[in-house]
Design a protein around this motif. Structure first.
Motif, mmCIF file in Angstrom:
data_model
loop_
_atom_site.group_PDB
_atom_site.id
_atom_site.type_symbol
_atom_site.label_atom_id
_atom_site.label_comp_id
_atom_site.label_asym_id
_atom_site.label_seq_id
_atom_site.Cartn_x
_atom_site.Cartn_y
_atom_site.Cartn_z
ATOM 1 N N ALA B 21 0.817 -1.208 0.000
ATOM 2 C CA ALA B 21 0.000 0.000 0.000
ATOM 3 C C ALA B 21 0.856 1.264 0.000
ATOM 4 N N VAL B 22 2.017 1.178 0.681
ATOM 5 C CA VAL B 22 2.865 2.370 0.763
ATOM 6 C C VAL B 22 4.003 2.323 -0.262
ATOM 7 N N SER B 23 3.974 1.320 -1.139
ATOM 8 C CA SER B 23 5.122 1.109 -2.025
ATOM 9 C C SER B 23 5.343 2.279 -2.983
ATOM 10 N N GLY B 24 4.279 3.052 -3.209
ATOM 11 C CA GLY B 24 4.427 4.199 -4.087
ATOM 12 C C GLY B 24 5.466 5.186 -3.573
ATOM 13 N N ARG B 25 5.686 5.175 -2.270
ATOM 14 C CA ARG B 25 6.614 6.131 -1.674
ATOM 15 C C ARG B 25 8.023 5.579 -1.565
ATOM 16 N N LEU B 26 8.158 4.279 -1.838
ATOM 17 C CA LEU B 26 9.481 3.674 -1.702
ATOM 18 C C LEU B 26 10.310 3.935 -2.952
ATOM 19 N N LEU B 31 12.519 -1.292 -4.531
ATOM 20 C CA LEU B 31 11.263 -2.029 -4.640
ATOM 21 C C LEU B 31 11.455 -3.207 -5.596
ATOM 22 N N ASP B 32 12.145 -2.900 -6.699
ATOM 23 C CA ASP B 32 12.433 -3.908 -7.702
ATOM 24 C C ASP B 32 13.300 -5.019 -7.110
ATOM 25 N N VAL B 33 14.314 -4.611 -6.346
ATOM 26 C CA VAL B 33 15.195 -5.594 -5.711
ATOM 27 C C VAL B 33 14.402 -6.458 -4.725
ATOM 28 N N ALA B 34 13.527 -5.807 -3.962
ATOM 29 C CA ALA B 34 12.745 -6.540 -2.964
ATOM 30 C C ALA B 34 11.883 -7.611 -3.623
ATOM 31 N N MET B 35 11.292 -7.262 -4.764
ATOM 32 C CA MET B 35 10.467 -8.250 -5.438
ATOM 33 C C MET B 35 11.319 -9.376 -6.025
ATOM 34 N N GLY B 36 12.515 -8.992 -6.492
ATOM 35 C CA GLY B 36 13.448 -10.025 -6.962
ATOM 36 C C GLY B 36 13.792 -11.007 -5.842
ATOM 37 N N VAL B 37 13.966 -10.437 -4.639
ATOM 38 C CA VAL B 37 14.249 -11.274 -3.470
ATOM 39 C C VAL B 37 13.111 -12.266 -3.252
#
Lengths: 235, 311
Positions: B21-26, B31-37
């Motif tokens: 929900a708050v990812s727009g501010r990250l 964010l891309d790396v986190a999803m890769g993780v």
């Protein structure tokens, strides 16, 4: 209880058993002796369905079982305790026993059998939460036998229970084998290098050489037989 | 099943939702790396079921991932444009369906490879799965309907933190739960000793196939997430190197360890970022890492004594 008729087993081009016939009467202990590569383990593996016979019959309680997969035979009361103490090294002692009761759904029965095994081998009780890989050779053999008992077999195939174990423990394990036979009326087909000890506890014996039965008879008779004495009992 | 594990599952799902929900501010990069993780956690944990817990050796995990990636991408691109759904429904309705479809098809591929080949052991099985991965790649390269060697582009970017970590949490939950059940102990038994397991009445072939199918399913779902994260997929993205990358995570974390493999997946994904400028040279570093690890810590980096399972 078990009868092999003219059993031939091949591994590719190599023939391991050339027409082996033998009988195991219900309630008895029968020993298969013979040197390395004689086909003892192959015979057991064929009975428990791990190897398919090329020809001949395997009759268990009068029914042909040759080629039926191992996991189905367990449900029919046949247990195989394989050579070399193949315990599940990463599971605990208790978990190993529970794996032995894999086909048993009734928790009460599992607990009862567990108690029985622990009473038979108190050493296992002391080590119940330990990974099986940390047990000594003799303890692993006890566990392998105990695990095979968990499926409540009527017929047990026991492959080289004395292999690489301290003499004192060998004696204990053989005492327990006799106890199982007498108390639970467990029929046992035993494969053993230690022919003297094996024949001592058996009713009947067969001598296997390069895939053929060379001699057979009452265990006491075989122990006295000069040919057996020379070849297997160390004179 | 311990209720505690369910609480963990819900906690992770909740955290994923909040983060999403708050990812727009990250920072979009992180964010891309986190999803890769997250995707790599799914891949490593699912491969761990096959290679670690069941004791098989698969070198074709990227192949199953590819099946899932392409299936899922086809579902959203082809079906998505025809159904005329609203964007919200596309992301929250069709996308998860496409992930499941990708997983199912990958699971089916797992069954197709597993059923005939799992009688093989060790090296032989590894070779067959390696061959399978290459076959998938070559088929995709020559299939014009999915773009052939050019790859498939224009995949909508539906993957977000929520979906990534939801699938990751479900994967961990399923694998963990599976292994801590009475049935699941069979996987460990097969890994420890196949002959003895068979002698106990286990259908070892079925266990191995089950591990393959479940593992492939999650690899397929991870592929779907990957496709909708990058927006573009090509057959070469799922080559042998990718499979090796996943194998390294499992080995580094310790084969058959739950937590270690997750930690390794996180670490290796994050470490890749500063190494990106090295390009393909990165693989040499991987190889060296693997050799060094086998020599010094064959049990895996993140292993505590006797803590194989959190049981």
């Amino acid at each position: 209880m078990l009868e092999l008729r003219d059993l031939t087993v091949r591994y590719g081009a190599i023939t391991a058993l050339h027409g082996v016939s033998l009988r195991v009467a219900a309630g008895s202990i029968v020993t298969l002796i013979g040197g390395n590569g004689a086909g003892k383990t192959t015979t057991l593996r064929t009975v428990s369905g791990m190897v398919k016979p090329a020809s001949g019959q395997v009759l268990f309680e009068g029914e042909e079982i040759g080629g039926i997969p191992t996991h189905r035979l367990v449900a029919r009361g046949l247990a195989h305790c394989p050579e070399g103490r193949m315990v599940f090294a990463n599971l605990t002692v208790r978990e190993n026993l529970q794996m032995g009761a894999y086909l048993q759904r009734d928790k009460g029965v599992i607990r009862r059998e567990e108690e029985y095994v622990f009473a038979l081998f108190p050493r296992l009780k002391e080590r119940e939460a330990q990974p099986a890989g940390t047990l000594s050779g003799g303890e692993q053999q006890m566990l392998a036998i105990g695990r095979a008992l968990m499926s409540q077999p009527r017929f047990l195939l026991l492959d080289e229970p004395s292999l690489g174990i301290a003499p004192l423990l060998v004696k204990l394990i053989f005492e327990k084998i006799v106890e199982l036979n007498r108390q639970r009326n467990l029929t046992i087909l035993l494969v053993e290098q230690n022919a003297n000890l094996a024949l001592e506890v058996s009713n009947h014996g067969y001598v296997l050489e390069t895939g053929r039965i060379q001699l057979s008879g009452e265990a006491a008779g075989l122990r006295a037989d000069p040919r057996v004495r020379d070849a297997y009992l160390g004179g | 099943m311990l209720p505690r594990s369910q609480i963990w599952l819900l906690a992770v799902l909740g955290a994923a939702a909040v983060m999403s929900a708050v990812s727009g501010r990250l920072n979009p990069y992180w964010l891309d790396v986190a999803m890769g993780v997250g995707i790599n956690i799914i891949l490593a944990v699912s491969l761990n079921l096959i290679n670690g817990f069941t004791g098989q050796f698969s070198l074709g995990h990227a192949g199953f991932m590819a099946v899932g990636a392409y299936t899922s991408a086809m579902v959203t691109t082809v079906l998505g444009s025809r159904l005329g759904l609203s964007p919200v429904l596309l992301r929250w309705g069709l996308f998860p369906v496409s992930l499941v479809a990708g997983g199912l098809l990958a699971g089916l591929a797992g069954l197709a490879v597993g059923a005939p080949s799992l009688r093989l052991k060790g090296d032989y099985l590894a070779i067959v799965t390696l061959g399978f991965g290459e076959i998938i790649k070559v088929i995709l390269q020559n299939l014009n309907a999915v773009g052939g060697a050019r790859g498939l582009s224009g995949i909508p970017s539906y993957t977000n933190l929520f979906w990534t970590f939801t699938v990751a949490a479900v994967t961990v939950y399923v694998v963990w739960g599976l292994l801590n059940s009475t049935y699941g102990r069979g996987f460990l038994a097969v890994a420890d000793d196949e002959v003895a397991a068979e002698a106990m009445g286990l259908n070892t072939t079925r266990y191995k196939i089950n591990a393959f199918v479940v593992g492939s399913f999650f690899a397929g779902a991870a592929g779907g997430l990957y496709a909708h994260l990058k927006g573009y997929i090509s057959p070469t993205g799922f080559d042998f190197n990718k499979s090796i990358e996943i194998v390294v995570m499992v080995i580094l974390g310790g084969m058959g360890r739950h937590l270690g493999v997750i930690v390794a997946a996180i670490l290796l994904t994050v470490v890749q970022e500063p190494l990106r400028k090295l390009g393909d040279w990165r693989m040499i570093l991987y190889a060296l890492l693997l050799i060094g690890l086998m020599l010094t810590r064959p049990q895996g980096l993140f292993v505590w004594p006797l803590k194989r399972r959190n049981a």
